[in-house]
Design an enzyme around this catalytic site. Structure first.
Site, short mmCIF file in Angstrom:
data_model
loop_
_atom_site.label_atom_id
_atom_site.label_comp_id
_atom_site.label_asym_id
_atom_site.label_seq_id
_atom_site.Cartn_x
_atom_site.Cartn_y
_atom_site.Cartn_z
N GLU A 75 56.62 34.16 70.20
CA GLU A 75 55.66 33.32 69.48
C GLU A 75 55.67 31.94 70.10
O GLU A 75 56.71 31.26 70.12
CB GLU A 75 55.97 33.23 67.99
N ASP A 150 47.08 23.58 69.72
CA ASP A 150 46.35 22.31 69.68
C ASP A 150 45.04 22.46 70.44
O ASP A 150 45.03 22.81 71.62
CB ASP A 150 47.21 21.22 70.33
N LYS A 225 50.01 26.73 55.06
CA LYS A 225 49.42 25.56 54.41
C LYS A 225 48.34 24.95 55.28
O LYS A 225 47.27 24.55 54.80
CB LYS A 225 50.52 24.53 54.11
#
Length: 245
Positions: A75, A150, A225
């Site tokens: 990951e 990103d 979240k």
């Protein structure tokens, strides 16, 4: 310091450009509890990737590190490890190597591993390109996960995006036949670029929807979240899946 700045001069007096990285520099401060957990568990569960001008490390011996032979998932950019932890708990038969630059995120994941007693996660601090290039060997991985990298949305920064053709080619090389590249992003422009780059890689082919249930690793992610905020703001999440041919 910006990692794209000039490096030291070599013996000929020329200056060497460091590789353009896909991450921002950031200071990481740990709480006393996090530091205590780090000091106790990092020597066993973590390692540092090659960094800057250091000599290349030896490839990882995953079987020795995990103490077993099992399918291996990488990951990239695990953040604080919310998805990493949940998916490793759901797949105890899979070993997971989580890569992150920022120490604080790794420390949060390390604390969660300790609290939940999850045995099948190991951590690498460093640049994912260094990990792929120096710590892994061809055909070593059953899966690679890149969740919400990103997007570097400004055009002049697109060269910093991680999922460029060279990196995708290296990922494909490290996957075993049948291995899976799973990417997810909520940035529409980056999703288009990832799709184009993945589809152009000759070692990869798209996974059709009717084959998802038969893949060697799960592609079901928990909603973090961050993702919940993106969905609330109306951003659609693109899930992109390829298989190593």
């Amino acid at each position: 310091m910006d990692e794209s700045t000039l490096g030291p001069a070599d013996g000929s007096g020329r200056y060497l450009h460091r590789r353009v990285t896909s991450f921002r520099s950031r200071r990481s401060t740990l709480t006393d509890t996090q530091q205590s957990t780090w000091d106790r568990l990092w020597p066993q569960l973590g390692t540092q990737a090659r960094w800057g001008e250091e000599a290349p490390a030896e490839p990882l011996d995953a079987q020795a590190w995990f103490g077993r032979r099992a399918p291996l998932v990488l990951e990239i950019g695990c953040g604080t490890g919310t998805s990493t932890l949940a998916m490793a708990q759901d797949e105890p038969q899979i070993d997971v190597i989580a890569v992150e630059v920022y120490k604080r995120g790794l420390a949060q994941l390390l604390s969660a591993i300790d609290r939940e007693q999850v045995p099948n996660i190991r951590l690498v601090r460093g640049d994912a390109v260094d990990v792929l290039e120096h710590l892994l060997v061809p055909g070593m991985l059953t899966g690679v996960r890149v969740f919400f990298p990103d997007p570097w949305p400004k055009s002049r920064h697109h060269k910093r995006r991680f999922l460029q053709s060279a990196n995708v080619a290296m990922i494909a090389d490290r996957l075993r036949p049948g291995g899976i590249l799973h990417a997810a992003t909520d940035h529409a422009g980056y999703a288009e670029q990832i799709a184009a780059v993945g589809d152009a890689e000759p070692l990869l082919r798209r996974v059709p929807a009717d084959r998802v249930a038969t893949l060697p690793i799960s592609v079901t992610r928990p909603v973090t979240k961050y993702e919940g905020k993106a969905q609330h703001a109306g951003s659609a999440v693109a899930e992109l899946l390829w298989e190593r041919v």
